[in-house]
Design an enzyme around this catalytic site. Sequence first.
Site, short mmCIF file in Angstrom:
data_model
loop_
_atom_site.label_atom_id
_atom_site.label_comp_id
_atom_site.label_asym_id
_atom_site.label_seq_id
_atom_site.Cartn_x
_atom_site.Cartn_y
_atom_site.Cartn_z
N GLY A 1 40.74 30.50 104.18
CA GLY A 1 41.15 29.12 104.42
C GLY A 1 42.45 29.01 105.20
CG ASN B 1 45.45 22.17 96.96
OD1 ASN B 1 45.57 21.30 97.82
ND2 ASN B 1 46.46 22.89 96.53
CD GLN C 1 40.60 23.89 95.86
OE1 GLN C 1 39.78 23.87 94.95
NE2 GLN C 1 41.50 24.86 95.98
CB THR D 1 36.10 44.72 113.56
OG1 THR D 1 36.58 45.48 114.67
CG2 THR D 1 34.75 45.28 113.12
CB CYS E 1 57.44 28.67 92.02
SG CYS E 1 56.92 30.35 91.82
#
Length: 403
Positions: free
Chosen positions: A70, A157, A185, A243, A331
Site C-alpha cells: 500500500g 484505517n 482498508q 523483478t 507513535c
Amino acid sequence: MRTAYLDHASTAPTRPEAVAAWTERAGLVGNPSSLHSAGRRARSAVEEAREEVAAALGARAGELVWTSGGTEADNLAVKGLWWARRAQDPRRRRVLVSAAEHHAVLDPAEHLREHEGADVRLLPVDAAGRTDLDALAAELAQAPEEVALVSVMWANNEVGTVQPVAEVAALARAAGVPVHTDAVQAVGHLPVDFAAAGVDALSLSAHKFGGPVGAGALLLRRGTPLVPLLHGGGQELGARSGTLSAPAAAATAAALRAALSGQDAERERVAGLRDRLLAGLAERVDGVRVRGSLTDRLPGNAHVTIDGCEGDSLLYLLDAAGVECSTGSACQAGVPQPSHVLLAMGVPAEQARGALRFSLGWSSTQEDVDAALAAVGPAVERARRAAAGSSRAGRRRPAAVAS
Ligand code: PLP
C-alpha cells in the site's frame, strides 16, 4: 494462554489459501521477464493473478500495476500523478487530500510541498471522519486548472469511516482533475468496483485481506498520466521497474478470492461481532466513546476512546491479558501522539490520547470478543490509576477528564 488477535487492520493473519498459493509458486524457478519456459511459466502465474485481481475489483488487467504494498502504491499515485500533471501544465501545483488520510498519502504530499513547491490543501472532515464535499467543491471551483490531483481514501484505517468516494470522484472529474483513492482498508472487506467508483487510481495491499506482506497494487485507469517512482528494467510497461514476484501475485489473488467468496455473509458475521464488542465495551466501562461513523463503517472496525486512560497503557495491559489490539495510530519516535485523524474530527487531545482500536476479520470469533470484553474492565481500571498517579506525581500532564 489463548490469544485474541484483534488487530486485522494492522495486518490480517495470512489465509491458508494464500500460504498454499505462495508455497506452490515459491518452489518453482523463473523470472517472469525471462523468455525460456521457466520464465514463461512464472509470467503466466503473474498474468493469471493480474487478470483475477483486476476483474474482482472492476478493473481491466492492463490497469493493474503490481507494487510492494500500500505504501508504494500510494507514493506512486501521489507523486507519479503530480509529476505527470505538472509536466503537462506547470500551473498544476495544488494537491487536495483529506485530513484523515494515512501517512502513506499525507507524507508524499508533504514531501512534494517541502521539496517541489506543491500547494497541499487538507480537506476537512466532519466529527465522524467523513470528508467535507463542500470544501472539496469549493477548492475545485476556485482554480481547477491549478489542481494536480485529489486523494481521498475509501475507508479510514483508524476509525473505519467509509468515505463518499464516488461523490469525490464525480466532483473531481467534472473539474477535469484525476482522483486517487487509498482503498487499502476496503479491498476484501467492502464491495470495491474501480470502474463504477469513477476514480483514476486505487491502492490496495494484500496483507490487509489475508495475503502476503510486501505485495499490493495500484489500479490505474487507462490513459492516466503517471511518472514512475522506480526506474530500471521497465517492468509493468515502465510504470514500476523491479523483478515481478510470481509467488506474491499468486498469493494475493488467492487471498482476494477467499476474501470475496461469501463476502456478504462474512461481512455480516464480522459486523455482528464488532457490534457486540462495541456494545459490551460501553456496558462494562464508563467513559467509552465510539469514534467514526456508526452507519458507513468498515465491518471489522471497533474504534473507541476511553476517558482518563492512555491508549498505549491500555494496549500493553490488554496484551498482557492475551488481547492484541492497537491505538490506531503510530507513535512518532517512540512518543505516543494524539492521532491526526481524531484531531481532524474535532476530538479534544485529552480524549484522543485514550484511543483504542480493535479490528476484526476472517479469523475473528465470538471467543475473541469475549476475551476482549473480559480483559478491558480491569485494564481500564489499572490504566486510570496509573494515569492519575503519574498526574499526581507531576511527572506528566494531567490525565484526561471525562466531559
Ligand atoms: N493506507 C492505509 C489506509 C493503511 O491502513 C496502510 C497500512 O496500515 C497503508 C496505506 C500502508 O500499506 P502497506 O502496509 O501495505 O505499506
